[in-house]
Design a protein around this motif. Structure first.
Motif, PDB file in Angstrom:
ATOM      1  N   ARG A  69       0.807  -1.226   0.000  1.00 45.46           N
ATOM      2  CA  ARG A  69       0.000   0.000   0.000  1.00 45.46           C
ATOM      3  C   ARG A  69       0.841   1.277   0.000  1.00 45.46           C
ATOM      4  NH1 ARG A  69      -5.217  -0.862   0.402  1.00 45.46           N
ATOM      5  NH2 ARG A  69      -5.628   1.264   1.062  1.00 45.46           N
ATOM      6  N   VAL A  70       2.129   1.158   0.382  1.00 42.65           N
ATOM      7  CA  VAL A  70       3.023   2.311   0.432  1.00 42.65           C
ATOM      8  C   VAL A  70       4.336   1.926  -0.245  1.00 42.65           C
ATOM      9  CG1 VAL A  70       4.313   3.895   1.931  1.00 42.65           C
ATOM     10  CG2 VAL A  70       2.026   3.160   2.598  1.00 42.65           C
ATOM     11  N   ALA A 101       8.653   5.901   4.188  1.00 40.97           N
ATOM     12  CA  ALA A 101       7.387   5.158   4.128  1.00 40.97           C
ATOM     13  C   ALA A 101       6.629   5.275   5.443  1.00 40.97           C
ATOM     14  CB  ALA A 101       7.661   3.688   3.796  1.00 40.97           C
ATOM     15  N   ASN A 104       6.348   9.675   6.410  1.00 39.45           N
ATOM     16  CA  ASN A 104       5.782  10.576   5.408  1.00 39.45           C
ATOM     17  C   ASN A 104       6.211  12.043   5.584  1.00 39.45           C
ATOM     18  OD1 ASN A 104       4.309  11.377   3.202  1.00 39.45           O
ATOM     19  ND2 ASN A 104       2.341  11.359   4.258  1.00 39.45           N
ATOM     20  N   ARG A 161       7.183   9.380  -2.423  1.00 39.35           N
ATOM     21  CA  ARG A 161       6.444   8.392  -1.638  1.00 39.35           C
ATOM     22  C   ARG A 161       5.053   8.264  -2.247  1.00 39.35           C
ATOM     23  NH1 ARG A 161       2.688   8.183   2.547  1.00 39.35           N
ATOM     24  NH2 ARG A 161       3.100   6.643   4.173  1.00 39.35           N
ATOM     25  N   GLU A 163       1.285   6.336  -1.842  1.00 37.27           N
ATOM     26  CA  GLU A 163       0.397   5.595  -0.960  1.00 37.27           C
ATOM     27  C   GLU A 163      -0.877   5.321  -1.729  1.00 37.27           C
ATOM     28  OE1 GLU A 163      -1.497   5.773   3.543  1.00 37.27           O
ATOM     29  OE2 GLU A 163      -0.037   7.261   2.917  1.00 37.27           O
TER      30      GLU A 163
END
Length: 166
Positions: A69-70, A101, A104, A161, A163
């Motif tokens: 998911r990230v 991660a 953030n 990053r 998500e």
């Protein structure tokens, strides 16, 4: 009298050179903890001296958090491909990617904060964030430790990053 075993132990612990380790032990009167502190102080001073050096080598490191998911990509740079290909450098990049991660951060460092943005908490600045694996230091400290071990300037150039759902 400082023994070769003491010098080797300190070298293994800090990554410092033989003569630097020996001098630190002599200055500390054989006290390993004090010698480690002395090397750290000198390492931080030498890291500041290296900060102007060009970083044109390095790696782009990716990290996908469990569950997918990230994800993070971070470009971390150093002076030579020799250091850029070491396991220690790759581990640093992976640890920084995991930090990004998990935490953030909005900005890389204070210089990357746009004009007009007031009072950004340290937790939103990657280089000032507490390191997730050792809260006694921040990411800037982590990088300076590796700089003192490798003898090269190391910089995080940029990161992204992702998500799921953002």
């Amino acid at each position: 009298m400082i023994t070769a075993t003491q010098v080797k132990t300190l070298r293994d612990k800090t990554g410092a050179g033989v003569m630097d380790s020996k001098r630190a032990l002599e200055e500390a009167g054989g006290d390993m903890d004090r010698a480690t502190e002395l090397l750290a102080e000198k390492g931080l001073a030498s890291a500041a001296k290296r900060s102007h050096r060009v970083t044109s080598e390095g790696q782009i490191i990716s990290y996908i958090h469990t569950g997918g998911r990230v994800g993070v990509m971070v470009e971390i740079k150093c002076e030579t491909d020799f250091v850029g290909k070491t396991q220690e450098f790759a581990d640093l990049g992976k640890n920084i990617a995991m930090q990004i991660a998990a935490m953030n951060p909005m900005y890389l460092d204070k210089d990357s904060i746009p004009d007009g943005v007031d009072e950004v908490p340290d937790n939103d600045i990657l280089m000032l964030q507490e390191y997730i694996r050792d809260p006694s230091k921040n990411i800037g400290d982590l990088i300076r430790e590796i700089i003192s071990k490798t003898g090269e300037n190391i910089k995080i150039n940029r990161y992204v990053r992702y998500e799921l759902g953002d």
